[in-house]
Design a protein around this motif. Sequence first.
Motif, PDB file in Angstrom:
ATOM      1  N   GLN A   1       3.187  12.783   5.642  1.00 18.09           N
ATOM      2  CA  GLN A   1       3.623  12.461   4.280  1.00 18.09           C
ATOM      3  C   GLN A   1       2.532  12.680   3.236  1.00 18.09           C
ATOM      4  O   GLN A   1       2.829  12.872   2.054  1.00 18.09           O
ATOM      5  N   LEU A   2       1.279  12.648   3.668  1.00 17.29           N
ATOM      6  CA  LEU A   2       0.157  12.787   2.713  1.00 17.29           C
ATOM      7  C   LEU A   2      -0.180  14.241   2.375  1.00 17.29           C
ATOM      8  O   LEU A   2      -1.048  14.479   1.542  1.00 17.29           O
ATOM      9  N   ARG A   3       0.484  15.198   3.014  1.00 15.28           N
ATOM     10  CA  ARG A   3       0.117  16.604   2.802  1.00 15.28           C
ATOM     11  C   ARG A   3       0.204  17.037   1.333  1.00 15.28           C
ATOM     12  O   ARG A   3      -0.697  17.737   0.857  1.00 15.28           O
TER      13      ARG A   3
ATOM     14  N   LEU B   1       0.831  -1.217   0.000  1.00 13.51           N
ATOM     15  CA  LEU B   1       0.000   0.000   0.000  1.00 13.51           C
ATOM     16  C   LEU B   1       0.867   1.269   0.000  1.00 13.51           C
ATOM     17  O   LEU B   1       0.526   2.258  -0.657  1.00 13.51           O
ATOM     18  N   TYR B   2       1.997   1.238   0.715  1.00 13.69           N
ATOM     19  CA  TYR B   2       2.932   2.375   0.681  1.00 13.69           C
ATOM     20  C   TYR B   2       3.445   2.591  -0.750  1.00 13.69           C
ATOM     21  O   TYR B   2       3.573   3.737  -1.213  1.00 13.69           O
ATOM     22  N   ARG B   3       3.736   1.498  -1.440  1.00 12.43           N
ATOM     23  CA  ARG B   3       4.249   1.596  -2.817  1.00 12.43           C
ATOM     24  C   ARG B   3       3.178   2.126  -3.772  1.00 12.43           C
ATOM     25  O   ARG B   3       3.492   2.820  -4.734  1.00 12.43           O
ATOM     26  N   VAL B   4       1.907   1.812  -3.503  1.00 13.77           N
ATOM     27  CA  VAL B   4       0.805   2.373  -4.316  1.00 13.77           C
ATOM     28  C   VAL B   4       0.751   3.887  -4.118  1.00 13.77           C
ATOM     29  O   VAL B   4       0.581   4.655  -5.071  1.00 13.77           O
ATOM     30  N   LEU B   5       0.930   4.334  -2.868  1.00 13.63           N
ATOM     31  CA  LEU B   5       0.882   5.775  -2.574  1.00 13.63           C
ATOM     32  C   LEU B   5       2.083   6.502  -3.172  1.00 13.63           C
ATOM     33  O   LEU B   5       2.010   7.720  -3.416  1.00 13.63           O
ATOM     34  N   ASP B   6       3.193   5.786  -3.426  1.00 15.95           N
ATOM     35  CA  ASP B   6       4.378   6.398  -4.043  1.00 15.95           C
ATOM     36  C   ASP B   6       4.167   6.734  -5.512  1.00 15.95           C
ATOM     37  O   ASP B   6       4.924   7.514  -6.086  1.00 15.95           O
ATOM     38  N   ASN B   7       3.146   6.139  -6.112  1.00 17.56           N
ATOM     39  CA  ASN B   7       2.887   6.357  -7.547  1.00 17.56           C
ATOM     40  C   ASN B   7       2.631   7.843  -7.804  1.00 17.56           C
ATOM     41  O   ASN B   7       1.751   8.440  -7.179  1.00 17.56           O
ATOM     42  N   PRO B   8       3.388   8.467  -8.745  1.00 13.65           N
ATOM     43  CA  PRO B   8       3.247   9.912  -8.968  1.00 13.65           C
ATOM     44  C   PRO B   8       1.995  10.305  -9.766  1.00 13.65           C
ATOM     45  O   PRO B   8       1.698  11.503  -9.882  1.00 13.65           O
ATOM     46  N   SER B   9       1.293   9.325 -10.294  1.00 14.75           N
ATOM     47  CA  SER B   9       0.126   9.638 -11.142  1.00 14.75           C
ATOM     48  C   SER B   9      -0.935  10.416 -10.359  1.00 14.75           C
ATOM     49  O   SER B   9      -1.186  10.129  -9.188  1.00 14.75           O
TER      50      SER B   9
ATOM     51  N   THR C   1      -7.151   4.404   3.254  1.00 18.42           N
ATOM     52  CA  THR C   1      -8.109   3.827   4.214  1.00 18.42           C
ATOM     53  C   THR C   1      -7.644   2.456   4.682  1.00 18.42           C
ATOM     54  O   THR C   1      -7.624   2.160   5.895  1.00 18.42           O
ATOM     55  N   ASN C   2      -7.253   1.602   3.726  1.00 16.64           N
ATOM     56  CA  ASN C   2      -6.797   0.247   4.070  1.00 16.64           C
ATOM     57  C   ASN C   2      -5.511   0.279   4.894  1.00 16.64           C
ATOM     58  O   ASN C   2      -5.346  -0.474   5.863  1.00 16.64           O
ATOM     59  N   LEU C   3      -4.592   1.186   4.501  1.00 16.54           N
ATOM     60  CA  LEU C   3      -3.311   1.295   5.214  1.00 16.54           C
ATOM     61  C   LEU C   3      -3.530   1.762   6.657  1.00 16.54           C
ATOM     62  O   LEU C   3      -2.919   1.237   7.592  1.00 16.54           O
ATOM     63  N   SER C   4      -4.435   2.732   6.836  1.00 14.99           N
ATOM     64  CA  SER C   4      -4.735   3.238   8.184  1.00 14.99           C
ATOM     65  C   SER C   4      -5.274   2.119   9.073  1.00 14.99           C
ATOM     66  O   SER C   4      -4.876   1.983  10.236  1.00 14.99           O
ATOM     67  N   ASP C   5      -6.180   1.300   8.518  1.00 13.29           N
ATOM     68  CA  ASP C   5      -6.752   0.185   9.284  1.00 13.29           C
ATOM     69  C   ASP C   5      -5.683  -0.841   9.680  1.00 13.29           C
ATOM     70  O   ASP C   5      -5.676  -1.338  10.810  1.00 13.29           O
ATOM     71  N   LEU C   6      -4.784  -1.135   8.729  1.00 14.35           N
ATOM     72  CA  LEU C   6      -3.727  -2.118   9.014  1.00 14.35           C
ATOM     73  C   LEU C   6      -2.765  -1.598  10.079  1.00 14.35           C
ATOM     74  O   LEU C   6      -2.372  -2.336  10.996  1.00 14.35           O
ATOM     75  N   LEU C   7      -2.376  -0.319   9.976  1.00 10.59           N
ATOM     76  CA  LEU C   7      -1.472   0.258  10.974  1.00 10.59           C
ATOM     77  C   LEU C   7      -2.131   0.299  12.353  1.00 10.59           C
ATOM     78  O   LEU C   7      -1.474   0.114  13.373  1.00 10.59           O
ATOM     79  N   ARG C   8      -3.443   0.527  12.363  1.00 11.82           N
ATOM     80  CA  ARG C   8      -4.166   0.519  13.649  1.00 11.82           C
ATOM     81  C   ARG C   8      -4.171  -0.881  14.248  1.00 11.82           C
ATOM     82  O   ARG C   8      -3.925  -1.055  15.453  1.00 11.82           O
ATOM     83  N   GLN C   9      -4.437  -1.894  13.399  1.00 12.50           N
ATOM     84  CA  GLN C   9      -4.461  -3.271  13.890  1.00 12.50           C
ATOM     85  C   GLN C   9      -3.100  -3.693  14.440  1.00 12.50           C
ATOM     86  O   GLN C   9      -3.011  -4.485  15.386  1.00 12.50           O
ATOM     87  N   GLU C  10      -2.027  -3.132  13.861  1.00 15.28           N
ATOM     88  CA  GLU C  10      -0.662  -3.456  14.301  1.00 15.28           C
ATOM     89  C   GLU C  10      -0.189  -2.542  15.435  1.00 15.28           C
ATOM     90  O   GLU C  10       0.970  -2.622  15.859  1.00 15.28           O
ATOM     91  N   ASN C  11      -1.093  -1.621  15.879  1.00 15.89           N
ATOM     92  CA  ASN C  11      -0.769  -0.662  16.959  1.00 15.89           C
ATOM     93  C   ASN C  11       0.443   0.213  16.629  1.00 15.89           C
ATOM     94  O   ASN C  11       1.258   0.541  17.501  1.00 15.89           O
ATOM     95  N   ARG C  12       0.559   0.606  15.359  1.00 17.30           N
ATOM     96  CA  ARG C  12       1.694   1.437  14.926  1.00 17.30           C
ATOM     97  C   ARG C  12       1.242   2.897  14.853  1.00 17.30           C
ATOM     98  O   ARG C  12       1.057   3.473  13.789  1.00 17.30           O
ATOM     99  N   ALA C  13       1.070   3.490  16.035  1.00 17.19           N
ATOM    100  CA  ALA C  13       0.535   4.857  16.118  1.00 17.19           C
ATOM    101  C   ALA C  13       1.505   5.877  15.521  1.00 17.19           C
ATOM    102  O   ALA C  13       1.090   6.815  14.822  1.00 17.19           O
ATOM    103  N   ASP C  14       2.830   5.692  15.745  1.00 19.38           N
ATOM    104  CA  ASP C  14       3.818   6.644  15.212  1.00 19.38           C
ATOM    105  C   ASP C  14       3.832   6.626  13.687  1.00 19.38           C
ATOM    106  O   ASP C  14       4.027   7.672  13.046  1.00 19.38           O
ATOM    107  N   ASP C  15       3.606   5.439  13.111  1.00 23.73           N
ATOM    108  CA  ASP C  15       3.559   5.342  11.641  1.00 23.73           C
ATOM    109  C   ASP C  15       2.335   6.066  11.087  1.00 23.73           C
ATOM    110  O   ASP C  15       2.397   6.654  10.002  1.00 23.73           O
ATOM    111  N   LEU C  16       1.222   6.023  11.818  1.00 24.00           N
ATOM    112  CA  LEU C  16       0.020   6.753  11.394  1.00 24.00           C
ATOM    113  C   LEU C  16       0.277   8.261  11.422  1.00 24.00           C
ATOM    114  O   LEU C  16      -0.144   8.996  10.523  1.00 24.00           O
ATOM    115  N   ARG C  17       0.984   8.712  12.450  1.00 24.88           N
ATOM    116  CA  ARG C  17       1.328  10.135  12.551  1.00 24.88           C
ATOM    117  C   ARG C  17       2.220  10.556  11.379  1.00 24.88           C
ATOM    118  O   ARG C  17       2.015  11.603  10.764  1.00 24.88           O
ATOM    119  N   THR C  18       3.211   9.711  11.054  1.00 23.58           N
ATOM    120  CA  THR C  18       4.127   9.990   9.936  1.00 23.58           C
ATOM    121  C   THR C  18       3.359   9.993   8.615  1.00 23.58           C
ATOM    122  O   THR C  18       3.599  10.840   7.750  1.00 23.58           O
TER     123      THR C  18
END
Length: 422
Positions: free
Chosen positions: A72-74, A29-37, A51-68
Motif C-alpha cells: 500500500q505504501l508504493r 496511524l493508518y488514518r494518518v497515512l490516508d492523509n493526501p497531503s 515506523t510506529n505502525l510497523s513496530d505495533l504490527l510486529r508486537q501484535e505478530n500481524r505479519a500479513d498486515d506488514l506485507r499489505t
Amino acid sequence: MSASYLPATTDSIAQALEAKNPNEAISILYRVLDNPSSSPEALRIKEQAITNLSDLLRQENRADDLRTLLTQLRPFFSLIPKAKTAKIVKGIVDCVAKIPGTSDLQIALCQETAQWAREEKRTFLRQRIEARLAALLMENKEYPEALTLLTGLVKEVRRLDDKLLLVDIDLLESKLHFSLRNLPKAKAALTAARTAANAIYVPPAQQGTIDLQSGILHAEEKDYKTAYSYFFEAFESFNALEDPRAVFSLKYMLLCKIMVNQADDVAGIISSKAGLQYLGPELDAMKAVADAYSKRSLKLFEIALRDYKAQLEEDPIVHRHLSSLYDTLLEQNLCRLIEPFSRVEIAHIADLIELPIEHVEKKLSQMILDKKFAGTLDQGAGCLIIFEDSKTDAIYAATLETISNMGKVVDSLYVRSAKIMA
C-alpha cells in the motif's frame, strides 16, 4: 485503511502513542497515512507514522498486515527520496523477520519487493533485497536457488564497486558453499570478502561475522588454534555490541579447546568475567563434553549428547567436530580394552565400555576394515578374535636391495666395457 483520515501532524502521532490499546493506535496511524497531503512536513510525519505502525504490527505478530502495508505504501515511495524508501522497506522487512514462523512469508515478501524495485529501476534497493532473499533461501535449505541468485548478484555488484554490499554478498556466498561442503569455494569467497573489507570501514558487527566465518573454516581444516583466535576476535566484537551471536562464538572457542586436548581450560574460560555473562544451556553443554573428554568416559559423553541434544547435535558445526571426537575416543578405549586378549567375548567388551553390544560390534568391524588392528568377528560365538601382528621378514628387503646393487654394478661394467671397445 480507514475512509476518514487524520491530519499528518505531531498531535496525531501523540494521539496514537496515548491510545488505550494497540488496535486503536494502529487505526489512528493508518488514518494518518490516508492523509493526501504531500507537503515536506506531512511526509516527515508519515515516515514517523510508518515506523510506529510497523513496530505495533510486529508486537501484535500481524505479519500479513506488514506485507499489505508495504504494498500500500508504493505510491508514497514515489514522493520521497530513494534512500528513505530503502530505509523504510528494510525496516518493514526486519519487522516481519522478528515475528517467529514467517520464513515463507519473508521469502514471498522479498520476491515481491525485488520485482517491484526492478520495475521501478531502484537498483540500490533491489540488490539489498535480493541479498536478503538469498540469505532466507539458504536458511530454508533451498541452496540451488540461493546460489543462482548470488552468482548473478556478485557480478552485478562488482561492476558497480559497492564494497559494503560486496562484503555481505561474499560472506553469504562463503556460508552457502560451506553448507554445500565445498570448502575451496567457501575459502575463496571469504578471501574476497576480506579483500573488499580491507578497502573500506567495516562495522564491528560485520567484522565479527567475518571472523566467525574464518574460525568455522579453519576448524573444518582441523586448524583449531587459528580457529580459536578468530572465534575470540568474533566474541569480543559481538560482546561489545551485546549481539546474541557472542554466546555461539564463546561456545566454538570452548569446542576448539576440547579438540586440541585442552579440555581442562574450559571451566576456567566459563568462570571468567566474560564467560559468566553467558551462563546457560550452550555453555553447560560444552562443559559436560569437556568433563567427559577429561575423564575419557564414553558413557558421560553419550549422556551429554542426549541431555544437550539441541545445543550439540542440532548445531551442525559442533555436531560435525564432536562426531569425530567421539569416534577417536571410542577407538582409543576399544584398543586399550582388547590389547590383553587374543579372544574375547563382545559382550564382555561392551560391559567394560558401558555401551550397547550392537554399537560395539559395529565399531569393531569398522576398525578391522580400517586396519586399526588385525582380527575377525566370530558372530556365531559372539567373540572377537585378535591376530598377532605378522612381522615382516627382513630377508625380503635385503634380497631386493642386493639385486638392486647387482644391477647397478652390471650397468657400470657395461658402460666401462663400451668405452674400452670404442
